[in-house]
Write a protein that holds these residues in place. Sequence first.
Motif, PDB file in Angstrom:
ATOM      1  N   SER A 130       8.222  17.937  27.092  1.00 46.30           N
ATOM      2  CA  SER A 130       8.045  17.623  25.488  1.00 46.30           C
ATOM      3  C   SER A 130       8.585  16.211  25.373  1.00 46.30           C
ATOM      4  CB  SER A 130       9.144  18.422  24.828  1.00 46.30           C
ATOM      5  OG  SER A 130       8.540  19.893  25.002  1.00 46.30           O
ATOM      6  N   GLU A 131       8.969  15.469  26.471  1.00 45.41           N
ATOM      7  CA  GLU A 131       9.165  14.165  26.200  1.00 45.41           C
ATOM      8  C   GLU A 131       8.119  13.349  25.842  1.00 45.41           C
ATOM      9  OE1 GLU A 131      11.104  12.804  29.689  1.00 45.41           O
ATOM     10  OE2 GLU A 131      12.463  14.269  29.645  1.00 45.41           O
ATOM     11  N   ASP A 132       8.369  12.191  24.991  1.00 44.77           N
ATOM     12  CA  ASP A 132       7.239  11.160  24.639  1.00 44.77           C
ATOM     13  C   ASP A 132       6.059  11.863  24.102  1.00 44.77           C
ATOM     14  OD1 ASP A 132       8.829   8.909  25.732  1.00 44.77           O
ATOM     15  OD2 ASP A 132       7.844   9.372  27.631  1.00 44.77           O
ATOM     16  N   GLY A 133       6.186  12.711  23.253  1.00 49.60           N
ATOM     17  CA  GLY A 133       5.100  13.548  22.525  1.00 49.60           C
ATOM     18  C   GLY A 133       4.519  14.546  23.465  1.00 49.60           C
ATOM     19  N   GLY A 134       5.048  14.771  24.423  1.00 46.68           N
ATOM     20  CA  GLY A 134       4.366  15.707  25.354  1.00 46.68           C
ATOM     21  C   GLY A 134       3.730  15.048  26.517  1.00 46.68           C
ATOM     22  N   VAL A 135       4.004  15.215  27.801  1.00 45.18           N
ATOM     23  CA  VAL A 135       3.091  14.928  28.728  1.00 45.18           C
ATOM     24  C   VAL A 135       3.433  15.587  29.997  1.00 45.18           C
ATOM     25  CG1 VAL A 135       3.836  12.304  28.168  1.00 45.18           C
ATOM     26  CG2 VAL A 135       5.138  13.644  29.850  1.00 45.18           C
ATOM     27  N   PHE A 136       2.251  15.432  30.811  1.00 41.91           N
ATOM     28  CA  PHE A 136       2.305  16.330  32.245  1.00 41.91           C
ATOM     29  C   PHE A 136       3.225  15.417  32.941  1.00 41.91           C
ATOM     30  CE2 PHE A 136      -1.575  17.836  30.095  1.00 41.91           C
ATOM     31  CZ  PHE A 136      -1.256  19.371  30.240  1.00 41.91           C
ATOM     32  N   HIS A 137       4.149  16.225  33.783  1.00 40.52           N
ATOM     33  CA  HIS A 137       5.126  15.320  34.686  1.00 40.52           C
ATOM     34  C   HIS A 137       5.162  15.972  36.261  1.00 40.52           C
ATOM     35  CE1 HIS A 137       9.233  15.051  36.349  1.00 40.52           C
ATOM     36  NE2 HIS A 137       8.998  13.646  36.162  1.00 40.52           N
ATOM     37  N   CYS A 138       4.879  15.020  37.129  1.00 38.57           N
ATOM     38  CA  CYS A 138       5.131  15.779  38.658  1.00 38.57           C
ATOM     39  C   CYS A 138       6.606  15.222  38.986  1.00 38.57           C
ATOM     40  CB  CYS A 138       4.046  14.854  39.282  1.00 38.57           C
ATOM     41  SG  CYS A 138       4.251  15.469  41.194  1.00 38.57           S
ATOM     42  N   SER A 139       7.510  16.210  39.381  1.00 39.05           N
ATOM     43  CA  SER A 139       8.777  16.000  39.739  1.00 39.05           C
ATOM     44  C   SER A 139       8.824  15.403  41.380  1.00 39.05           C
ATOM     45  CB  SER A 139       9.405  17.328  39.703  1.00 39.05           C
ATOM     46  OG  SER A 139       8.773  18.265  40.761  1.00 39.05           O
TER      47      SER A 139
ATOM     48  N   ASP B 144      -4.560  13.559  27.960  1.00 42.14           N
ATOM     49  CA  ASP B 144      -5.926  13.336  28.509  1.00 42.14           C
ATOM     50  C   ASP B 144      -6.100  13.022  29.856  1.00 42.14           C
ATOM     51  OD1 ASP B 144      -4.991  10.667  28.626  1.00 42.14           O
ATOM     52  OD2 ASP B 144      -6.689   9.908  27.211  1.00 42.14           O
ATOM     53  N   GLY B 145      -5.060  13.207  30.651  1.00 47.11           N
ATOM     54  CA  GLY B 145      -4.876  12.915  32.137  1.00 47.11           C
ATOM     55  C   GLY B 145      -4.649  11.476  32.543  1.00 47.11           C
ATOM     56  N   THR B 146      -4.772  10.416  31.772  1.00 47.86           N
ATOM     57  CA  THR B 146      -4.377   9.096  32.218  1.00 47.86           C
ATOM     58  C   THR B 146      -3.047   8.956  32.792  1.00 47.86           C
ATOM     59  OG1 THR B 146      -4.058   8.441  29.744  1.00 47.86           O
ATOM     60  CG2 THR B 146      -6.362   8.322  30.809  1.00 47.86           C
ATOM     61  N   SER B 147      -2.980   7.798  33.575  1.00 49.23           N
ATOM     62  CA  SER B 147      -1.349   7.519  34.012  1.00 49.23           C
ATOM     63  C   SER B 147      -0.852   7.031  33.166  1.00 49.23           C
ATOM     64  CB  SER B 147      -1.758   7.025  35.474  1.00 49.23           C
ATOM     65  OG  SER B 147      -0.514   6.518  35.748  1.00 49.23           O
ATOM     66  N   LEU B 148       0.499   7.405  33.051  1.00 38.59           N
ATOM     67  CA  LEU B 148       1.683   6.703  32.020  1.00 38.59           C
ATOM     68  C   LEU B 148       2.630   5.739  32.774  1.00 38.59           C
ATOM     69  CD1 LEU B 148       2.126   9.537  29.629  1.00 38.59           C
ATOM     70  CD2 LEU B 148       0.722   7.611  29.217  1.00 38.59           C
ATOM     71  N   ASN B 149       2.397   5.754  34.176  1.00 38.58           N
ATOM     72  CA  ASN B 149       3.383   5.092  35.086  1.00 38.58           C
ATOM     73  C   ASN B 149       3.008   4.591  36.422  1.00 38.58           C
ATOM     74  OD1 ASN B 149       3.686   7.227  36.535  1.00 38.58           O
ATOM     75  ND2 ASN B 149       5.788   7.507  36.162  1.00 38.58           N
ATOM     76  N   LEU B 150       3.575   3.510  36.911  1.00 36.82           N
ATOM     77  CA  LEU B 150       3.096   2.771  37.974  1.00 36.82           C
ATOM     78  C   LEU B 150       2.987   4.088  39.399  1.00 36.82           C
ATOM     79  CD1 LEU B 150       4.502  -0.725  37.701  1.00 36.82           C
ATOM     80  CD2 LEU B 150       2.328   0.085  37.284  1.00 36.82           C
ATOM     81  N   ASN B 151       3.964   5.231  39.091  1.00 35.70           N
ATOM     82  CA  ASN B 151       3.918   5.886  40.324  1.00 35.70           C
ATOM     83  C   ASN B 151       2.535   6.510  40.714  1.00 35.70           C
ATOM     84  OD1 ASN B 151       6.494   5.422  40.363  1.00 35.70           O
ATOM     85  ND2 ASN B 151       7.201   7.330  39.647  1.00 35.70           N
ATOM     86  N   THR B 152       1.725   6.549  39.804  1.00 36.44           N
ATOM     87  CA  THR B 152       0.350   7.385  40.068  1.00 36.44           C
ATOM     88  C   THR B 152      -0.549   6.250  40.462  1.00 36.44           C
ATOM     89  OG1 THR B 152      -0.035   7.093  37.568  1.00 36.44           O
ATOM     90  CG2 THR B 152       0.818   8.982  38.346  1.00 36.44           C
ATOM     91  N   THR B 153      -1.709   6.758  41.029  1.00 33.25           N
ATOM     92  CA  THR B 153      -2.994   5.893  41.246  1.00 33.25           C
ATOM     93  C   THR B 153      -3.846   5.804  40.306  1.00 33.25           C
ATOM     94  OG1 THR B 153      -3.973   7.864  42.089  1.00 33.25           O
ATOM     95  CG2 THR B 153      -2.927   6.716  43.733  1.00 33.25           C
TER      96      THR B 153
END
Length: 151
Positions: free
Chosen positions: A104-113, A122-131
């Motif tokens: 539920s952080e930042d308005g609701g995001v998908f997070h990989c631990s 919509d599936g777009t990356s929100l940080n530099l950890n992702t390709t």
Amino acid sequence: MERKEFLRSLGAGAAFALMFPCAQGCSKDGELETFPVSNGVDFTIDLDSAEAAPLANNGGYISVKSSQSLSYFDIVVARNLQGELIAASKICSHQGTEEIRFISEDGGVFHCSTHQSRFAQDGTSLNLNTTSTPLKIFSTELNGTTLRVFE
């Protein structure tokens, strides 16, 4: 009491309990276990079922997995903070680990631990950890209390 004596006094059961999580999370190469991204997804969820109960609340999510040979999928289905039902691959596009959750952080995001990768709804990356590869998102369609998740 010396360490060796202490470990011996714990017994095999305690040693197994302490070592099992590590053994599960590690491969012999030190590499992460990876999974295929779901394809050909088309299934329904009865929102009145006990398994779907977390979807009654905004921010709630469930994992749905099928390992049938003709229909393999591993999906996260969530009710976002606006009350819409959304679905994404549980397989992270960063390194193929099976660790995607809805938070539920930042308005609701998908997070990989695994590496803290974060994806918009919509599936777009929100940080530099992702390709540059986005998280796979699936279509949803609500008909009464039946939710269809499909490509």
